[in-house]
Structures are given as structure tokens and as C-alpha cells.
Design a protein around this motif. Structure first.
Motif, PDB file in Angstrom:
ATOM      1  N   GLY A 179       6.015 -14.422  -4.073  1.00  8.37           N
ATOM      2  CA  GLY A 179       6.156 -13.974  -5.451  1.00  8.37           C
ATOM      3  C   GLY A 179       7.546 -13.444  -5.749  1.00  8.37           C
ATOM      4  N   TRP A 180       7.992 -13.607  -6.978  1.00 10.32           N
ATOM      5  CA  TRP A 180       9.325 -13.163  -7.394  1.00 10.32           C
ATOM      6  C   TRP A 180       9.200 -12.243  -8.605  1.00 10.32           C
ATOM      7  N   PRO A 181       9.862 -11.113  -8.656  1.00  7.91           N
ATOM      8  CA  PRO A 181      10.823 -10.622  -7.668  1.00  7.91           C
ATOM      9  C   PRO A 181      10.196  -9.861  -6.503  1.00  7.91           C
ATOM     10  N   LEU A 182       8.926  -9.479  -6.618  1.00  6.04           N
ATOM     11  CA  LEU A 182       8.275  -8.769  -5.518  1.00  6.04           C
ATOM     12  C   LEU A 182       7.198  -9.645  -4.910  1.00  6.04           C
ATOM     13  N   PHE A 239       8.024  -4.799   5.091  1.00  3.41           N
ATOM     14  CA  PHE A 239       6.957  -5.731   5.424  1.00  3.41           C
ATOM     15  C   PHE A 239       5.631  -4.998   5.596  1.00  3.41           C
ATOM     16  N   LEU A 240       5.649  -3.861   6.293  1.00  5.21           N
ATOM     17  CA  LEU A 240       4.406  -3.112   6.510  1.00  5.21           C
ATOM     18  C   LEU A 240       3.819  -2.609   5.185  1.00  5.21           C
ATOM     19  N   SER A 241       4.673  -2.094   4.313  1.00  4.31           N
ATOM     20  CA  SER A 241       4.164  -1.572   3.040  1.00  4.31           C
ATOM     21  C   SER A 241       3.635  -2.709   2.167  1.00  4.31           C
ATOM     22  N   PHE A 242       4.310  -3.865   2.191  1.00  5.62           N
ATOM     23  CA  PHE A 242       3.820  -5.012   1.424  1.00  5.62           C
ATOM     24  C   PHE A 242       2.524  -5.551   2.028  1.00  5.62           C
ATOM     25  N   PHE A 243       2.462  -5.566   3.356  1.00  2.00           N
ATOM     26  CA  PHE A 243       1.260  -6.041   4.044  1.00  2.00           C
ATOM     27  C   PHE A 243       0.054  -5.176   3.676  1.00  2.00           C
ATOM     28  N   ARG A 244       0.271  -3.864   3.651  1.00  2.00           N
ATOM     29  CA  ARG A 244      -0.820  -2.962   3.284  1.00  2.00           C
ATOM     30  C   ARG A 244      -1.278  -3.237   1.855  1.00  2.00           C
ATOM     31  N   HIS A 245      -0.322  -3.395   0.951  1.00  2.00           N
ATOM     32  CA  HIS A 245      -0.679  -3.659  -0.439  1.00  2.00           C
ATOM     33  C   HIS A 245      -1.444  -4.971  -0.566  1.00  2.00           C
ATOM     34  N   ASP A 284       3.135  -2.652 -10.571  1.00  2.00           N
ATOM     35  CA  ASP A 284       3.308  -1.259 -10.166  1.00  2.00           C
ATOM     36  C   ASP A 284       3.953  -1.200  -8.787  1.00  2.00           C
ATOM     37  N   PRO A 285       5.286  -1.208  -8.716  1.00  2.00           N
ATOM     38  CA  PRO A 285       5.975  -1.207  -7.421  1.00  2.00           C
ATOM     39  C   PRO A 285       5.647   0.002  -6.556  1.00  2.00           C
ATOM     40  N   THR A 286       5.167   1.112  -7.166  1.00  2.00           N
ATOM     41  CA  THR A 286       4.857   2.296  -6.366  1.00  2.00           C
ATOM     42  C   THR A 286       3.682   2.048  -5.433  1.00  2.00           C
ATOM     43  N   LEU A 287       2.936   0.954  -5.659  1.00  2.00           N
ATOM     44  CA  LEU A 287       1.843   0.626  -4.748  1.00  2.00           C
ATOM     45  C   LEU A 287       2.361   0.292  -3.360  1.00  2.00           C
ATOM     46  N   ALA A 343      -3.327  -6.299   1.608  1.00  2.00           N
ATOM     47  CA  ALA A 343      -4.654  -6.181   2.213  1.00  2.00           C
ATOM     48  C   ALA A 343      -5.612  -5.324   1.379  1.00  2.00           C
ATOM     49  N   VAL A 344      -5.100  -4.290   0.713  1.00  2.00           N
ATOM     50  CA  VAL A 344      -6.011  -3.329   0.086  1.00  2.00           C
ATOM     51  C   VAL A 344      -6.077  -3.424  -1.428  1.00  2.00           C
ATOM     52  N   SER A 345      -5.158  -4.163  -2.064  1.00  2.00           N
ATOM     53  CA  SER A 345      -5.147  -4.192  -3.522  1.00  2.00           C
ATOM     54  C   SER A 345      -4.945  -5.611  -4.028  1.00  2.00           C
ATOM     55  N   SER A 346      -5.642  -5.936  -5.102  1.00  2.00           N
ATOM     56  CA  SER A 346      -5.488  -7.249  -5.725  1.00  2.00           C
ATOM     57  C   SER A 346      -4.544  -7.202  -6.919  1.00  2.00           C
ATOM     58  N   ALA A 347      -3.949  -6.034  -7.166  1.00  2.00           N
ATOM     59  CA  ALA A 347      -3.064  -5.874  -8.315  1.00  2.00           C
ATOM     60  C   ALA A 347      -1.781  -6.667  -8.126  1.00  2.00           C
ATOM     61  N   ASP A 348      -1.232  -7.123  -9.238  1.00  2.00           N
ATOM     62  CA  ASP A 348       0.043  -7.834  -9.218  1.00  2.00           C
ATOM     63  C   ASP A 348       1.119  -6.878  -8.698  1.00  2.00           C
ATOM     64  N   PRO A 349       1.851  -7.241  -7.645  1.00  2.00           N
ATOM     65  CA  PRO A 349       2.842  -6.318  -7.075  1.00  2.00           C
ATOM     66  C   PRO A 349       3.926  -5.913  -8.066  1.00  2.00           C
TER      67      PRO A 349
END
Length: 308
Positions: free
Chosen positions: A88-91, A142-148, A159-162, A150-156
Motif C-alpha cells: 500500500g502507498w504511502p503506508l 516492520f514490527l509495528s506494521f506487522f502488528r497492525h 490513522d498512522p498512530t495505529l 495482524a490485529v486491525s482491519s483499518a486502512d493504515p
């Protein structure tokens, strides 16, 4: 094939280039730290070791990037949901790609200025350490994105604070484990390159005996840190996992990781104690193979926990 065995086999396959990526992140620090105030009797050895491992860092990074990039190319066909997230772009693609490029630039500059900055060791060491710090930053992202993922279906992008894990997240125990693994893999993989280049470079038996022992020290220290973090992670998660269907995969993944790294540690200890480590080439190669097996066990346990 059993689903768990298939998952473990795929994970182990991915962990081969991943181990090189981790090594590429840790190698600049492992070599740069040796530039600072080296004792006169081993100054030449440290310079040669640093130069060789800086070259290996570039090779490992190129191979890892090529392999992991090729794997990412198959994501849309095999895992469409994962592809739509990771590409996904930009996140999250933009910050990952930007930091990866910065790591590469610093690593190339660090190796290319080896002779130019020979008389300015602090500046040269700072460049190498900065390359590793950027590699660690890439691991955090990578770890923070991986967690997001795995645990959330929200568009990255919504809300970048996720991508900032809460304080009680297991990610904060995974992070030091990943950082320690960069140093462990740097020490575990370096002997393979040193052995491969021995006939071409021929720096003398004394140098290679010193270099193999130095690599063993990094491997042992990094592995100890990784196992300590994994032990804390296991203690935190096991009370929850033991009542879930994934308990077998999680338990045996962590058990494989512990066993593999302990066995690798015994081999590295033998290299350190031997007066002629060059005779223990098989120990070095086996130690790296066991380290990859340990990394695979950790990856299986963590992936099963997050994905259930």
C-alpha cells in the motif's frame, strides 16, 4: 502435508534470506565498533575483519533484498489481502522503502570510504553505526506494521498512530529480540564469508583464528540477548496461549528456538576455546544453520500467536 508442518517449512524458507537481512543490519555495528581505540597488537586484524565484514554486509543485503523482493512479487497471487496492505502507498511501503534506501546508502558509503577515512576512525565508525541504527529502525517499522496488519482491519493511511503499539503490547518484547538477532546473525554468518574468501585473500592463519573467534563472540552475545527477550515473551504470552488451539505451534516453535540457539552457542564456545579455530570450520557452518533454525522457530511461534 500437515498444515503446521507446511507452515513451518514455508517459514524456514523465508527465514533464510531474513537471516541475511538481519546480518546485514548488524554487521556495520560489529565492524565499526572495532575501529574505536583498537589495541596495537590486533589493530591490523581488526581493520581486515572490519573491511571484510563491511563487504559481506553489502553482499548479504543485496541477496536478502532480492529474495524478499521476489517473494513480495508473489504476494498478489498467493495472499491478496497481504499484498494490498504491505504494498500500500504511502503506508506502509513508503517509510519501509525510504529507510531501506537510507540503510543501503550508509552501508555503501561506509565500505567505500574505508581507505579515505582511515585516519578519521571516529567519523568512519559513526557512519557504520548509523547504518545499523537505520537497520534497527527498519525492524521497528516492520514490527509495528506487522502488528497492525495482524490485529486491525483499518486502512493504515486512515490513522498512522495505529502503528504505535500500546505499552502493554508484545511488540515491545519482540523489538529487543529482533535487535539482538541482528548481532547474532552478524556473528553467525560472518565466518561463512571469511572461510569462503580465505584462499583468495590469504591474510594468514593468525588473522583467521582471531576473526573466527571475534565472530563467535558477537554470535554468542546476540543470541543470549535474543533468548532473554524470547524468554520474557514466552512468560508473558503462555498463560494466554496455553488455552488456545495454537498452543502446540507456539510452544514447539519456542522450544526449537531455545534448543537450536543453545546448541549453536555450544559450537561457538568451542570455537572460542580452541587454539586453532580454523580446524572447526564445520562448527561455524553448523552454528549458522542452527541459528537459522532458531530464527525459524521464533518466527513460527510469533506468527501463530498473531494470526491464530
Amino acid at each position: 502435508m500437515n498444515e503446521n508442518l507446511l507452515f513451518a517449512a514455508i517459514t524456514a524458507l523465508v527465514c533464510l534470506p531474513l537471516s541475511l537481512a538481519l546480518a546485514a543490519a548488524g554487521l556495520p555495528l560489529a565492524s565499526a565498533s572495532m575501529l574505536l581505540n583498537p589495541p596495537k597488537r590486533v589493530k591490523v586484524f581488526r581493520d581486515k575483519y572490519g573491511q571484510q565484514t563491511a563487504t559481506f554486509c553489502l553482499l548479504a543485503g543485496i541477496i536478502a533484498t532480492a529474495c524478499l523482493g521476489a517473494a513480495a512479487g508473489f504476494l498478489p497471487m498467493v495472499f491478496p489481502a497481504a499484498a494490498s496492505f504491505w504494498l500500500g502507498w504511502p503506508l506502509p511501503l513508503a517509510p519501509l522503502a525510504a529507510l531501506l534506501v537510507l540503510c543501503a546508502v550508509l552501508a555503501v558509503a561506509y565500505r567505500a570510504t574505508w581507505q579515505i577515512l582511515k585516519e578519521n576512525r571516529p567519523a568512519h565508525a559513526a557512519m557504520g553505526m548509523a547504518a545499523t541504527v537505520c537497520g534497527w529502525g527498519l525492524g521497528y517499522l516492520f514490527l509495528s506494521f506487522f502488528r497492525h496488519f495482524a490485529v486491525s482491519s483499518a486502512d493504515p493511511a486512515a490513522d498512522p498512530t495505529l502503528f504505535l503499539p500500546p505499552l502493554d503490547s508484545a511488540s515491545w518484547l519482540l523489538l529487543p529480540s529482533v535487535l539482538a538477532l541482528t548481532l547474532a546473525m552478524a556473528g553467525a554468518s560472518a565466518p561463512l564469508y571469511l572461510i569462503y574468501r580465505r584462499e583468495k585473500d590469504d591474510f594468514g592463519r593468525d588473522y583467521y583464528n582471531y576473526a573466527l573467534k571475534m565472530a563467535g563472540k558477537w554470535a554468542l552475545g546476540g543470541s543470549a540477548g535474543a533468548l532473554a527477550s524470547q524468554g520474557a515473551l514466552f512468560a508473558l504470552l503462555w498463560p494466554v496461549v496455553r488455552d488456545m488451539p495454537i498452543r502446540a505451534s507456539f510452544f514447539w516453535g519456542e522450544a526449537v528456538a531455545l534448543t537450536a540457539f543453545v546448541m549453536a552457542g555450544l559450537l561457538w564456545s568451542m570455537v572460542l576455546k580452541n587454539q586453532n579455530p580454523l580446524r572447526l570450520k564445520l562448527h561455524c557452518v553448523t552454528g549458522y544453520a542452527l541459528a537459522v533454525a532458531g530464527l525459524s522457530g521464533m518466527a513460527v511461534a510469533v506468527s501463530r500467536f498473531f494470526f491464530g
